[in-house]
Design a protein around this motif. Structure first.
Motif, PDB file in Angstrom:
ATOM      1  N   UNK A 179      22.529  -5.076  -9.974  1.00 25.80           N
ATOM      2  CA  UNK A 179      21.480  -4.094 -10.257  1.00 25.80           C
ATOM      3  C   UNK A 179      21.995  -2.681 -10.499  1.00 25.80           C
ATOM      4  N   UNK A 180      23.275  -2.448 -10.229  1.00 22.92           N
ATOM      5  CA  UNK A 180      23.791  -1.083 -10.337  1.00 22.92           C
ATOM      6  C   UNK A 180      24.948  -1.000 -11.318  1.00 22.92           C
ATOM      7  N   UNK A 181      25.069   0.152 -11.935  1.00 20.07           N
ATOM      8  CA  UNK A 181      26.198   0.430 -12.818  1.00 20.07           C
ATOM      9  C   UNK A 181      27.417   0.768 -11.969  1.00 20.07           C
ATOM     10  N   UNK A 227      34.017  -8.734 -12.713  1.00 22.31           N
ATOM     11  CA  UNK A 227      33.628  -7.478 -12.080  1.00 22.31           C
ATOM     12  C   UNK A 227      32.364  -7.621 -11.241  1.00 22.31           C
ATOM     13  N   UNK A 228      31.487  -8.510 -11.633  1.00 27.17           N
ATOM     14  CA  UNK A 228      30.265  -8.773 -10.854  1.00 27.17           C
ATOM     15  C   UNK A 228      30.508  -9.867  -9.814  1.00 27.17           C
ATOM     16  N   UNK A 229      31.132 -10.969 -10.238  1.00 31.51           N
ATOM     17  CA  UNK A 229      31.330 -12.108  -9.336  1.00 31.51           C
ATOM     18  C   UNK A 229      32.187 -11.777  -8.120  1.00 31.51           C
ATOM     19  N   UNK A 259      24.437 -10.439  -0.749  1.00 27.96           N
ATOM     20  CA  UNK A 259      23.745  -9.157  -0.875  1.00 27.96           C
ATOM     21  C   UNK A 259      24.569  -8.162  -1.687  1.00 27.96           C
ATOM     22  N   UNK A 260      25.884  -8.169  -1.483  1.00 32.13           N
ATOM     23  CA  UNK A 260      26.755  -7.295  -2.272  1.00 32.13           C
ATOM     24  C   UNK A 260      26.704  -7.694  -3.752  1.00 32.13           C
TER      25      UNK A 260
END
Length: 185
Positions: free
Chosen positions: A22-24, A5-7, A15-16
């Motif tokens: 940093x964000x939920x 989900x992050x990768x 940048x994305x």
């Protein structure tokens, strides 16, 4: 560890990816439906503890808004589905269970929602939650989609990186089993 989900944001840019770290992630109706379908198909015994249905109007009629707010408060630990979405979830469940190949996979002595912490060959600590591992160690990933036409599904799969996600999960299972990713069906 990093999860898909992050990768997946690296597919767009660094940048994305940094922003995603940093964000939920915002919960959407589509994500809620996906979770509900996953639970209904893979862990139906947990469905009543995780999901609840609201059948009244949220805004029409005397006291409707207060009843809706009270219901939300009482069920803060659950995902609230509309009656229509609840019916869709169980219609999808019935359709999947009626499909011979799906039924065979789901009843093959499988493990569902399997968490795996693993180290990528680059040294990066990763984590994955695999939808289904069959009795013969094949990997199955359940997806919901906006449409089931070939083109709609193909566009969604490409746009959301399902192919990359599956490769990531395949590597996780290979790590857990001490195999090469190419050996995981």
């Amino acid at each position: 560890g990093l999860n898909w989900s992050k990768l997946k944001h690296l597919r767009t840019s660094g940048l994305h990816f940094d922003h995603a770290q940093k964000t939920e992630r915002e919960d959407t109706e589509a994500l809620a439906m996906g979770r509900a379908v996953h639970c209904a198909i893979l862990e139906p015994e947990h469905f009543p503890a995780r999901f609840v249905t609201y059948t009244e109007s949220k805004s029409k009629g005397e006291g409707a808004r207060k009843r809706w707010e009270a219901f939300q408060e009482e069920n803060a630990d659950k995902t609230i589905l509309s009656a229509e979405d609840h019916a869709k979830v169980w219609a999808i469940h019935s359709a999947v269970m009626a499909h011979p190949e799906c039924k065979k996979l789901l009843s093959s002595g499988a493990f569902t929602e399997v968490p795996i912490a693993w180290t990528h060959p680059s040294g990066l600590l990763c984590k994955s939650r695999l939808d289904l591992i069959t009795g013969d160690a094949a990997l199955v990933d359940l997806k919901t989609a906006r449409g089931i036409s070939y083109r709609a599904l193909q566009a969604q799969a490409w746009g959301l990186g399902y192919f990359h996600q599956f490769a990531f999960y395949r590597r996780a299972l290979a790590f857990a089993l001490g195999k090469e990713p190419e050996e995981i069906p």
